[in-house]
Design a protein around this motif. Structure first.
Motif, mmCIF file in Angstrom:
data_model
loop_
_atom_site.group_PDB
_atom_site.id
_atom_site.type_symbol
_atom_site.label_atom_id
_atom_site.label_comp_id
_atom_site.label_asym_id
_atom_site.label_seq_id
_atom_site.Cartn_x
_atom_site.Cartn_y
_atom_site.Cartn_z
ATOM 1 N N ALA A 185 0.867 -1.181 0.000
ATOM 2 C CA ALA A 185 0.000 0.000 0.000
ATOM 3 C C ALA A 185 0.899 1.226 0.000
ATOM 4 N N TYR A 186 0.446 2.276 -0.648
ATOM 5 C CA TYR A 186 1.162 3.541 -0.607
ATOM 6 C C TYR A 186 0.253 4.572 0.053
ATOM 7 N N GLY A 187 0.834 5.544 0.708
ATOM 8 C CA GLY A 187 0.050 6.605 1.333
ATOM 9 C C GLY A 187 -0.593 6.127 2.625
ATOM 10 N N ARG A 212 -4.578 6.201 1.539
ATOM 11 C CA ARG A 212 -4.000 4.875 1.407
ATOM 12 C C ARG A 212 -4.511 4.245 0.124
ATOM 13 N N PHE A 213 -3.592 3.636 -0.582
ATOM 14 C CA PHE A 213 -3.932 3.100 -1.883
ATOM 15 C C PHE A 213 -3.177 1.793 -2.065
ATOM 16 N N VAL A 214 -3.900 0.748 -2.403
ATOM 17 C CA VAL A 214 -3.270 -0.569 -2.525
ATOM 18 C C VAL A 214 -2.763 -0.773 -3.948
ATOM 19 N N ALA A 215 -1.432 -0.779 -4.087
ATOM 20 C CA ALA A 215 -0.833 -0.911 -5.425
ATOM 21 C C ALA A 215 -0.722 -2.380 -5.822
ATOM 22 N N VAL A 216 -0.464 -3.241 -4.850
ATOM 23 C CA VAL A 216 -0.388 -4.679 -5.123
ATOM 24 C C VAL A 216 -1.129 -5.398 -4.011
ATOM 25 N N GLY A 218 1.269 -6.913 -17.727
ATOM 26 C CA GLY A 218 0.081 -6.275 -17.181
ATOM 27 C C GLY A 218 0.047 -4.812 -17.584
ATOM 28 N N PRO A 219 -1.124 -4.184 -17.477
ATOM 29 C CA PRO A 219 -1.240 -2.783 -17.879
ATOM 30 C C PRO A 219 -0.404 -1.858 -16.995
ATOM 31 N N SER A 220 -0.083 -0.668 -17.500
ATOM 32 C CA SER A 220 0.710 0.246 -16.674
ATOM 33 C C SER A 220 -0.039 0.554 -15.396
ATOM 34 N N GLY A 221 0.707 0.616 -14.325
ATOM 35 C CA GLY A 221 0.107 0.956 -13.042
ATOM 36 C C GLY A 221 -0.393 -0.246 -12.260
ATOM 37 N N CYS A 222 -0.188 -1.467 -12.775
ATOM 38 C CA CYS A 222 -0.712 -2.629 -12.038
ATOM 39 C C CYS A 222 0.263 -3.102 -10.970
ATOM 40 N N GLY A 223 1.404 -2.442 -10.854
ATOM 41 C CA GLY A 223 2.307 -2.779 -9.746
ATOM 42 C C GLY A 223 3.485 -3.659 -10.124
ATOM 43 N N LYS A 224 3.817 -3.728 -11.410
ATOM 44 C CA LYS A 224 4.920 -4.589 -11.847
ATOM 45 C C LYS A 224 6.254 -4.111 -11.273
ATOM 46 N N SER A 225 6.529 -2.823 -11.421
ATOM 47 C CA SER A 225 7.805 -2.295 -10.912
ATOM 48 C C SER A 225 7.856 -2.398 -9.389
ATOM 49 N N THR A 226 6.730 -2.139 -8.770
ATOM 50 C CA THR A 226 6.649 -2.268 -7.316
ATOM 51 C C THR A 226 7.043 -3.683 -6.896
ATOM 52 N N LEU A 227 6.488 -4.676 -7.586
ATOM 53 C CA LEU A 227 6.811 -6.066 -7.247
ATOM 54 C C LEU A 227 8.295 -6.358 -7.430
ATOM 55 N N LEU A 228 8.868 -5.857 -8.526
ATOM 56 C CA LEU A 228 10.303 -6.096 -8.747
ATOM 57 C C LEU A 228 11.135 -5.494 -7.622
ATOM 58 N N ARG A 229 10.769 -4.290 -7.197
ATOM 59 C CA ARG A 229 11.527 -3.660 -6.109
ATOM 60 C C ARG A 229 11.405 -4.478 -4.823
ATOM 61 N N ILE A 230 10.229 -5.019 -4.596
ATOM 62 C CA ILE A 230 10.037 -5.829 -3.383
ATOM 63 C C ILE A 230 10.823 -7.141 -3.490
ATOM 64 N N PHE A 285 -7.683 8.150 -5.651
ATOM 65 C CA PHE A 285 -6.593 7.670 -6.500
ATOM 66 C C PHE A 285 -5.269 8.235 -5.997
ATOM 67 N N PRO A 286 -4.151 7.567 -6.363
ATOM 68 C CA PRO A 286 -2.848 8.182 -6.092
ATOM 69 C C PRO A 286 -2.769 9.534 -6.803
ATOM 70 N N VAL A 287 -1.927 10.415 -6.302
ATOM 71 C CA VAL A 287 -1.914 11.797 -6.775
ATOM 72 C C VAL A 287 -1.790 11.933 -8.303
ATOM 73 N N ASP A 288 -0.833 11.224 -8.894
ATOM 74 C CA ASP A 288 -0.657 11.388 -10.349
ATOM 75 C C ASP A 288 -1.838 10.804 -11.117
ATOM 76 N N GLU A 289 -2.406 9.732 -10.576
ATOM 77 C CA GLU A 289 -3.562 9.127 -11.228
ATOM 78 C C GLU A 289 -4.774 10.061 -11.125
HETATM 79 P P1 ADP Z 1 3.755 -0.592 -13.180
HETATM 80 O O1 ADP Z 1 5.230 -0.832 -13.107
HETATM 81 O O2 ADP Z 1 2.959 -1.844 -13.374
HETATM 82 O O3 ADP Z 1 3.382 0.434 -14.198
HETATM 83 P P2 ADP Z 1 4.087 0.604 -10.557
HETATM 84 O O4 ADP Z 1 4.555 -0.466 -9.651
HETATM 85 O O5 ADP Z 1 5.103 1.560 -11.047
HETATM 86 O O6 ADP Z 1 3.263 -0.043 -11.758
HETATM 87 O O7 ADP Z 1 2.963 1.441 -9.814
HETATM 88 C C1 ADP Z 1 1.768 0.854 -9.324
HETATM 89 C C2 ADP Z 1 0.913 1.931 -8.726
HETATM 90 O O8 ADP Z 1 1.518 2.407 -7.536
HETATM 91 C C3 ADP Z 1 0.729 3.149 -9.617
HETATM 92 O O9 ADP Z 1 -0.584 3.625 -9.446
HETATM 93 C C4 ADP Z 1 1.746 4.128 -9.103
HETATM 94 O O10 ADP Z 1 1.299 5.448 -9.312
HETATM 95 C C5 ADP Z 1 1.775 3.797 -7.616
HETATM 96 N N1 ADP Z 1 3.106 4.013 -7.010
HETATM 97 C C6 ADP Z 1 4.266 3.437 -7.387
HETATM 98 N N2 ADP Z 1 5.284 3.805 -6.607
HETATM 99 C C7 ADP Z 1 4.754 4.665 -5.692
HETATM 100 C C8 ADP Z 1 5.286 5.393 -4.566
HETATM 101 N N3 ADP Z 1 6.573 5.320 -4.234
HETATM 102 N N4 ADP Z 1 4.417 6.161 -3.863
HETATM 103 C C9 ADP Z 1 3.111 6.224 -4.181
HETATM 104 N N5 ADP Z 1 2.554 5.566 -5.193
HETATM 105 C C10 ADP Z 1 3.349 4.785 -5.961
#
Ligand code: ADP
Ligand code: MG
Length: 457
Positions: free
Chosen positions: A20-22, A27-31, A48-60, A398-402
């Motif tokens: 979760a972020y925030g 609070r927003f559940v990214a994965v 998966g589509p952009s924003g589904c948490g792929k990069s987040t998962l890799l970092r974890i 939604f998250p701020v940029d979204e």
């Molecule tokens: P993907 O790689 O699939 O495009 P991300 O893992 O980058 O997805 O992001 C998943 C969601 O989490 C997105 O909505 C993104 O805006 C949000 N997000 C990613 N990193 C952060 C962060 N550090 N703080 C807040 N929100 C984040």
């Protein structure tokens, strides 16, 4: 190329990982509750589509980030902190511009504690491995994008990772460099020239995943989660034009596009209401019209989604967003990887520009996010509200940029439909004249008290 042996015990396990972020309202559940395992010898693609948490998962997975809940097991042991056996190659590699190619690789060796004397020969060797011999003394600015990315690979390989994670490593490259580098990576991997035991590659390119991986894991968003897995048993080298290859691509498109749900589920709820606010896919109306026209010409008003990507010359991520928008508006129905024009979609495709706007306007007014915005505008003085006002409420959903993207899309669609107007100078969103008096523009005079209250919070 031979296929590698895979191990019985997983190299890596992702167990019930939630991120979760925030905090609080934001609070927003990214994965959500991701479960993945990767075995030695496997090349796995995460799609998966952009924003589904792929990069987040890799970092974890690599330990660069600690998950909110759940755990990562590496060789059966719980991972704490950064995983020294894993590394990530990013979409664009930050090279030090003042260092030569060789020095850029040596820095990585130094960070890994390789003694000074051994660094130079090892760097030369690594550069040779990725096909950059002869460029040791060049500076990054002298290299093409593809070559720079190769330096990135060499740097990642300097760590001798057992688990090589790639985050859309080819998506910033031109088509030819990307293709060449894909081939080289596959060659390195299958020849065993690198000590890497498994590869996990994030991609949003379905063909790329099917071309390279032994298994594809499919994710979806809202919240980000794993929705399907599919082994790819084709022998290497794979023929992109073969019947089997196209069949798998088609099935994965089907998994990613999902099935059209009943309208209530598709559209979700309005901001501030309980339940999920379905984000509007960020697309241009022209692309939507293009899709509908193409389907209108197709036999039976139906097409394989994956073929459309080729026909329309767009990437899969983009096409799936346009498809999602068309579904949301009731203009197409999706099932088993096929997309079919609905009668309304057909009417739209055949209609004049004005009639299209009218159909579009009728449809978007059924979407909770528009209903919500129109209700607020109808109730407000002069039927106008500041951009920031909407943004603040959307930021609770939604998250701020979204949130910003949602508001942009809402206003763009609203402008096209001549439902909303927006003044750049005053940053005010206005209801188009004629709609305000209608009162029920938002339909059936729903009350919006709950939403207003949340907005002021
Ligand atoms: P993907 O790689 O699939 O495009 P991300 O893992 O980058 O997805 O992001 C998943 C969601 O989490 C997105 O909505 C993104 O805006 C949000 N997000 C990613 N990193 C952060 C962060 N550090 N703080 C807040 N929100 C984040
Ligand atoms: Mg990403």
């Amino acid at each position: 190329m031979e296929t590698r042996e895979t191990s019985k015990e997983p190299l890596l396990e992702v167990k019930h990982v939630t991120q979760a972020y925030g905090r609080g309202d934001r609070r927003f559940v990214a994965v959500k509750d991701a479960n993945i395992s990767i075995h030695e010898g496997e090349f796995v693609a995460l799609l998966g589509p952009s924003g589904c948490g792929k990069s987040t998962l890799l970092r974890i997975i690599t330990g660069l980030q600690q998950a909110t809940a759940g755990q990562i097991l590496y060789r059966g042991e719980r991972l704490r902190g950064v995983n020294p056996h894993a590394t990530i190659v990013f979409q664009t590699f930050a090279l030090f511009p003042w260092l030569t190619v060789q020095e850029n690789v040596e820095v990585a060796l130094q960070a890994r504690g390789v003694p000074a004397k051994l660094r130079a020969p090892r760097a030369v060797e690594l550069l040779d491995t990725v096909g950059l011999d002869g460029f040791e003394s060049a500076y990054p600015r002298e290299l093409s994008g593809g070559m720079r990315q190769k330096v990135g690979f060499a740097r990642a390989l300097a760590v001798e990772p057992e688990l090589l994670c790639l985050d859309e490593p080819f998506s910033a490259l031109d088509v030819l460099s990307a293709e060449a580098l894909r081939g080289e990576l596959l060659e390195l991997w299958s020849s065993g020239k690198i000590p890497t035991r498994a590869i996990l590659m994030v991609s949003h390119n379905i063909e790329e995943a099917v071309f390279m991986a032994d298994r594809v894991i499919v994710m979806d968003k809202g919240p980000g989660r794993v929705t399907a897995e599919m082994p790819i048993l084709l022998q290497h080298p794979r023929d992109r034009k073969s019947y089997e290859f196209l069949g798998i691509v088609d099935r994965i498109y089907g998994l990613l596009a999902g099935e059209t749900q009943p309208e209530k589920v598709e559209v979700g709820t309005a901001p501030g209401e309980p339940g999920l606010t379905h984000p509007l896919p960020t697309i241009a109306i022209n692309d939507l019209a293009g899709l509908l026209e193409r389907l209108d010409e197709a036999p039976g008003n139906r097409a394989d989604i994956f073929r459309l990507a080729g026909d329309l010359g767009v990437d899969s991520d983009h096409l799936l967003r346009v498809t999602e928008a068309a579904e949301l508006l009731g203009l197409v129905a999706v099932a088993a990887g096929d997309i079919t024009l609905t009668p309304l979609g057909q009417t739209f495709a055949d209609a004049s520009i004005l009639a299209r706007k009218e159909i579009f306007a009728t449809r978007i007014r059924r979407l909770p996010i528009f209903r919500w915005a129109i209700d607020l505008l109808v109730a407000s003085e002069d039927h106008q509200l500041r951009w920031d006002f909407f943004l603040r409420i959307l930021e609770l959903e939604f998250p701020v940029d979204e949130a910003e993207r949602q508001l942009d899309t809402m206003v763009n669609w609203g402008r096209y439909a001549e439902v909303l107007a927006y003044d750049d100078d005053t940053e005010v969103v206005r209801l188009e004249a004629g709609l305000a008096g209608a009162g029920g523009a938002a339909g059936a005079g729903r009350n919006s008290e709950g939403k207003g209250a949340k907005g002021e919070a």
